[in-house]
Motif scaffolding. Structure first.
Motif, PDB file in Angstrom:
ATOM      1  N   LEU A   2       6.867  -8.903   5.846  1.00 29.56           N
ATOM      2  CA  LEU A   2       7.775  -9.088   4.714  1.00 29.56           C
ATOM      3  C   LEU A   2       8.349 -10.497   4.689  1.00 29.56           C
ATOM      4  O   LEU A   2       9.307 -10.767   3.974  1.00 29.56           O
ATOM      5  N   VAL A   3       7.782 -11.417   5.479  1.00 27.10           N
ATOM      6  CA  VAL A   3       8.396 -12.750   5.549  1.00 27.10           C
ATOM      7  C   VAL A   3       8.339 -13.473   4.211  1.00 27.10           C
ATOM      8  O   VAL A   3       9.160 -14.347   3.948  1.00 27.10           O
ATOM      9  N   THR A   4       7.396 -13.098   3.356  1.00 23.65           N
ATOM     10  CA  THR A   4       7.360 -13.770   2.063  1.00 23.65           C
ATOM     11  C   THR A   4       8.510 -13.313   1.168  1.00 23.65           C
ATOM     12  O   THR A   4       8.861 -13.988   0.211  1.00 23.65           O
ATOM     13  N   LEU A   5       9.068 -12.141   1.472  1.00 21.44           N
ATOM     14  CA  LEU A   5      10.143 -11.613   0.629  1.00 21.44           C
ATOM     15  C   LEU A   5      11.522 -11.859   1.233  1.00 21.44           C
ATOM     16  O   LEU A   5      12.487 -12.101   0.515  1.00 21.44           O
ATOM     17  N   TYR A   6      11.626 -11.761   2.560  1.00 20.36           N
ATOM     18  CA  TYR A   6      12.925 -11.925   3.226  1.00 20.36           C
ATOM     19  C   TYR A   6      12.747 -12.861   4.412  1.00 20.36           C
ATOM     20  O   TYR A   6      11.909 -12.607   5.282  1.00 20.36           O
ATOM     21  N   GLY A   7      13.558 -13.923   4.456  1.00 17.53           N
ATOM     22  CA  GLY A   7      13.461 -14.831   5.592  1.00 17.53           C
ATOM     23  C   GLY A   7      13.768 -14.132   6.902  1.00 17.53           C
ATOM     24  O   GLY A   7      13.156 -14.403   7.930  1.00 17.53           O
TER      25      GLY A   7
ATOM     26  N   GLN B 276       8.573  -5.024  -2.782  1.00 17.86           N
ATOM     27  CA  GLN B 276       8.754  -5.973  -3.893  1.00 17.86           C
ATOM     28  C   GLN B 276       9.571  -5.329  -5.011  1.00 17.86           C
ATOM     29  O   GLN B 276      10.498  -5.935  -5.554  1.00 17.86           O
ATOM     30  N   ALA B 277       9.239  -4.083  -5.334  1.00 21.60           N
ATOM     31  CA  ALA B 277       9.992  -3.389  -6.386  1.00 21.60           C
ATOM     32  C   ALA B 277      11.436  -3.166  -5.952  1.00 21.60           C
ATOM     33  O   ALA B 277      12.371  -3.347  -6.735  1.00 21.60           O
ATOM     34  N   LEU B 278      11.627  -2.794  -4.686  1.00 14.10           N
ATOM     35  CA  LEU B 278      12.992  -2.575  -4.199  1.00 14.10           C
ATOM     36  C   LEU B 278      13.814  -3.852  -4.306  1.00 14.10           C
ATOM     37  O   LEU B 278      14.967  -3.835  -4.714  1.00 14.10           O
ATOM     38  N   ARG B 279      13.199  -4.973  -3.956  1.00 12.71           N
ATOM     39  CA  ARG B 279      13.962  -6.221  -3.949  1.00 12.71           C
ATOM     40  C   ARG B 279      14.177  -6.756  -5.364  1.00 12.71           C
ATOM     41  O   ARG B 279      15.292  -7.079  -5.762  1.00 12.71           O
ATOM     42  N   ASP B 280      13.093  -6.841  -6.140  1.00 10.71           N
ATOM     43  CA  ASP B 280      13.192  -7.554  -7.415  1.00 10.71           C
ATOM     44  C   ASP B 280      13.743  -6.688  -8.537  1.00 10.71           C
ATOM     45  O   ASP B 280      14.426  -7.180  -9.418  1.00 10.71           O
ATOM     46  N   GLU B 281      13.432  -5.405  -8.524  1.00  6.47           N
ATOM     47  CA  GLU B 281      13.840  -4.593  -9.669  1.00  6.47           C
ATOM     48  C   GLU B 281      15.024  -3.703  -9.350  1.00  6.47           C
ATOM     49  O   GLU B 281      15.790  -3.356 -10.235  1.00  6.47           O
ATOM     50  N   LEU B 282      15.160  -3.307  -8.092  1.00  6.91           N
ATOM     51  CA  LEU B 282      16.186  -2.328  -7.780  1.00  6.91           C
ATOM     52  C   LEU B 282      17.363  -2.921  -7.008  1.00  6.91           C
ATOM     53  O   LEU B 282      18.321  -2.221  -6.696  1.00  6.91           O
ATOM     54  N   GLY B 283      17.293  -4.209  -6.706  1.00  7.85           N
ATOM     55  CA  GLY B 283      18.463  -4.904  -6.176  1.00  7.85           C
ATOM     56  C   GLY B 283      18.677  -4.791  -4.676  1.00  7.85           C
ATOM     57  O   GLY B 283      19.764  -5.111  -4.190  1.00  7.85           O
ATOM     58  N   PHE B 284      17.671  -4.380  -3.925  1.00  9.43           N
ATOM     59  CA  PHE B 284      17.863  -4.291  -2.467  1.00  9.43           C
ATOM     60  C   PHE B 284      17.556  -5.659  -1.859  1.00  9.43           C
ATOM     61  O   PHE B 284      16.456  -5.938  -1.434  1.00  9.43           O
TER      62      PHE B 284
ATOM     63  N   ARG C 271       0.833  -8.201   9.725  1.00  7.94           N
ATOM     64  CA  ARG C 271      -0.219  -9.048   9.183  1.00  7.94           C
ATOM     65  C   ARG C 271       0.407 -10.097   8.263  1.00  7.94           C
ATOM     66  O   ARG C 271       1.125  -9.758   7.322  1.00  7.94           O
ATOM     67  N   GLY C 272       0.136 -11.342   8.563  1.00 11.30           N
ATOM     68  CA  GLY C 272       0.672 -12.422   7.741  1.00 11.30           C
ATOM     69  C   GLY C 272       1.859 -13.127   8.382  1.00 11.30           C
ATOM     70  O   GLY C 272       2.223 -14.214   7.956  1.00 11.30           O
ATOM     71  N   ASN C 273       2.470 -12.535   9.383  1.00 15.04           N
ATOM     72  CA  ASN C 273       3.519 -13.230  10.121  1.00 15.04           C
ATOM     73  C   ASN C 273       2.843 -14.009  11.237  1.00 15.04           C
ATOM     74  O   ASN C 273       2.356 -13.435  12.203  1.00 15.04           O
ATOM     75  N   ASP C 274       2.777 -15.328  11.066  1.00 16.21           N
ATOM     76  CA  ASP C 274       2.001 -16.127  12.017  1.00 16.21           C
ATOM     77  C   ASP C 274       2.824 -16.481  13.249  1.00 16.21           C
ATOM     78  O   ASP C 274       2.364 -17.201  14.118  1.00 16.21           O
ATOM     79  N   ASP C 275       4.053 -15.994  13.329  1.00 13.64           N
ATOM     80  CA  ASP C 275       4.899 -16.327  14.471  1.00 13.64           C
ATOM     81  C   ASP C 275       5.339 -15.036  15.167  1.00 13.64           C
ATOM     82  O   ASP C 275       6.456 -14.579  14.995  1.00 13.64           O
TER      83      ASP C 275
END
Lengths: 160, 409
Positions: free
Chosen positions: A98-103, A41-49, A121-125
């Motif tokens: 990570l599906v909630t962060l990246y499709g 989350q930090a990498l994506r939202d704050e650090l631009g990855f 965990r959390g990827n239902d597919d």
């Protein structure tokens, strides 16, 4: 240019990612699996990855915990990559999805699940993707013999 | 013929949905072998009339255990396998893989090799884009355009066969160099082909660009926004068609790209038309780069002088024992790659082509993972299919240029 970004990553993730080193132009972070979502989350939202490149695993049969799960991320603004790596044991090969962060994580996690049996965990597919329905085992594990035959989908019984 | 009931038939896939989500909708299975699609892909689509409500895309029909197979061959012996990932531009795979191994070994390739690899990578990109556009146009009925473009592609294939000995899968890269140097007159023929290509792509522009039928089938069809494209992992021409000038050749220059002058063409809104046009413009840019590289190409050795990876000259193998042993060790044990891991990416014809290698030392890789653009694109292609017409699946899928070899590995 990359160095400044790497410095920001090091500062932001201090205490969570060991001592990140730059290896062949990629900043390599080793984290505890419990902090995965927080780090990404930090990498994506704050650090631009913003571009999720890849997830795969590496099998070390002699080692405990046995698997490395490896993610790569790319920043389309700073043009640098980071590698995030965590260890999971054979008995509980689970990491957060990570599906909630990246499709794009949806498909790539399915492949990693196919090949190594890592559970996201959390990827239902997590249906088989490159393998077929009913394939037994995880072929990229080192203890899966290359020549092993599988119960192929049986031929239809056609009576003329 | 008596068949078991439909739900009892063995099915290699489990569709994400088997019931329609609304009254009157039907579920249609397209592929994996369908005359209107190229590439072995299966799309389960829910339709309301001709309208696509949702799709579930399945790949894997060409899976052949590339990564597993890699773990039991020497680093050198993998080169024919990586050729077969994206078989439309096999040389780009070769060079991306070789560069990843060279990074692990700490090898810097010779100047001539660097420029020649760049030249051949761009040449391959032209062949790949020609294939993609030709096939996409043919599926829309533009047979003339198809023949024009495939003619040029075939000239390129024949021309590369003169250099490498094969038309499609070249096995031409070597760790630390290339298999052989250019034959006499190769660069002369290269310029001839590029000139003919300019003529033929010009004709295709004339036939297609402002063609009412083509515009109706491609404009505002399969639209994807930049943020969506990034979120779903799209790279390469598809990302560029959304207006984002993201190109690894510019952003993280490798090989000789930092010394070349070229533009990164972008589209306006990320529809099929933009993807067609971006590829056409990229062909021009590649040709421009190739002409610069012909002038830049320096003389000198092709392979590094490093006995860990480069084979000794044949006459030495037959005359001195050290070279004979060197040759034997390289064949039997493979190049000795120090322990470590590397992720190295090139701008493939379809997007970011990355190799993640793990070595534990020795001649055989511990792990080879290929981050193939087509595979990632298949994970997001439903964003371009849902909401359009059934018939739009064909041009949209064509514009994505899924290559089964690299998608399914």
């Amino acid at each position: 240019m990359g160095d400044a970004v790497f410095e920001r990553v090091r500062e932001r993730l201090e205490g969570m990612a060991g001592t990140p080193a730059v290896s062949h132009g990629v900043l390599a972070l080793e984290i505890e699996r419990s902090s995965l979502l927080e780090v990404v989350q930090a990498l994506r939202d704050e650090l631009g990855f913003d571009l999720f490149l890849d997830v795969t695993a590496v099998d070390w049969p002699e080692r405990e915990p046995r698997f490395d799960v490896v993610w790569h991320f790319y920043s389309t603004r700073e043009f640098v990559r980071v590698r995030v790596k965590t260890r999971v044991p054979l008995g509980d090969p689970t990491v957060d999805t990570l599906v909630t962060l990246y499709g794009s994580a949806r498909y790539m996690e399915r492949e990693c699940h196919d090949m190594y049996g890592i559970v996201f965990r959390g990827n239902d597919d997590l249906r088989p993707l490159l393998l077929y329905e009913g394939f037994q085992g995880h072929p990229l594990r080192k203890d899966y013999p290359k020549q092993k035959e599988q119960p192929l989908v049986p031929y239809r019984d056609v009576k003329s | 013929v008596s068949l078991p009931p439909l739900d009892r038939l063995p099915n290699p896939i489990r569709p994400a949905f088997t019931e329609g989500s609304r009254e009157g909708s039907v579920i249609v299975n397209i592929g994996p072998s369908h005359p209107a699609t190229h590439g072995t892909i299966q799309i389960v689509a829910e339709l309301s009339g001709e309208h696509v409500l949702r799709t579930d895309v399945h790949c894997g029909y060409l899976h052949r255990g590339f990564e597993k197979e890699c773990e039991s061959h020497t680093w050198h012996n993998l080169i024919p396998y990586v050729d077969r990932l994206n078989y439309c531009s096999a040389l780009i795979n070769d060079f991306a893989y070789c560069e990843a191994v060279e990074k692990l070994m700490g090898i810097e390739i010779t100047p001539r090799c660097r420029y020649l690899r760049t030249l051949l990578a761009e040449y391959s990109r032209i062949a790949d884009h020609l294939t993609c556009i030709a096939a996409a146009l043919m599926e829309l009925g533009a047979m003339t355009a198809f023949l024009y473009l495939v003619t040029i592609r075939d000239y390129i294939y024949e021309h590369l066969a003169e250099l490498t000995g094969a038309r499609v899968t070249y096995s031409y890269g070597r760790i630390g160099g290339l298999a052989r140097d250019l034959p006499d007159g190769w660069l002369v023929r290269l310029e001839e082909i590029l000139e003919q290509m300019d003529t033929f792509t010009g004709r295709v522009h004339g036939l297609v660009d402002r063609n009412r039928i083509f515009i109706d089938r491609t404009r505002d069809v399969g639209v994807i926004s930049t943020s969506d494209a990034v979120n779903w992992g799209f790279t390469g021409p598809i990302l560029r068609s959304t207006g984002a000038p993201r190109d690894l050749r510019k952003d993280t220059p490798y090989l000789a790209y930092a010394e070349l002058e070229f533009e990164v063409p972008v589209g306006i809104k990320g529809d099929n038309y933009d993807r067609y046009y971006v590829r056409m413009r990229e062909i021009d840019e590649s040709a421009h780069m190739i002409r610069q590289l012909v002038d830049l190409l320096p003389p000198g050795p092709l392979c590094v002088d490093d006995r860990r990876c480069t084979f000794p000259a044949k006459e030495l193998v037959y005359t001195e024992i050290e070279s004979l042993i060197n040759h034997f060790k390289l064949v039997m044990e493979g190049p000795q790659v120090p322990p470590g891991e590397v992720y190295s990416a090139h701008e493939g014809a379809n997007g970011e082509l990355g190799f993640y290698l793990v070595s534990v030392g020795g001649g055989v890789p511990w792990k080879v993972h290929c981050r193939s653009p087509s595979f990632v694109h298949m994970g997001g292609v439903h964003r371009m299919l849902d909401g359009y017409q059934l018939a739009d699946i064909v041009p949209t899928f064509g514009s994505v240029n899924m290559i089964g070899g690299e998608c399914d590995r």
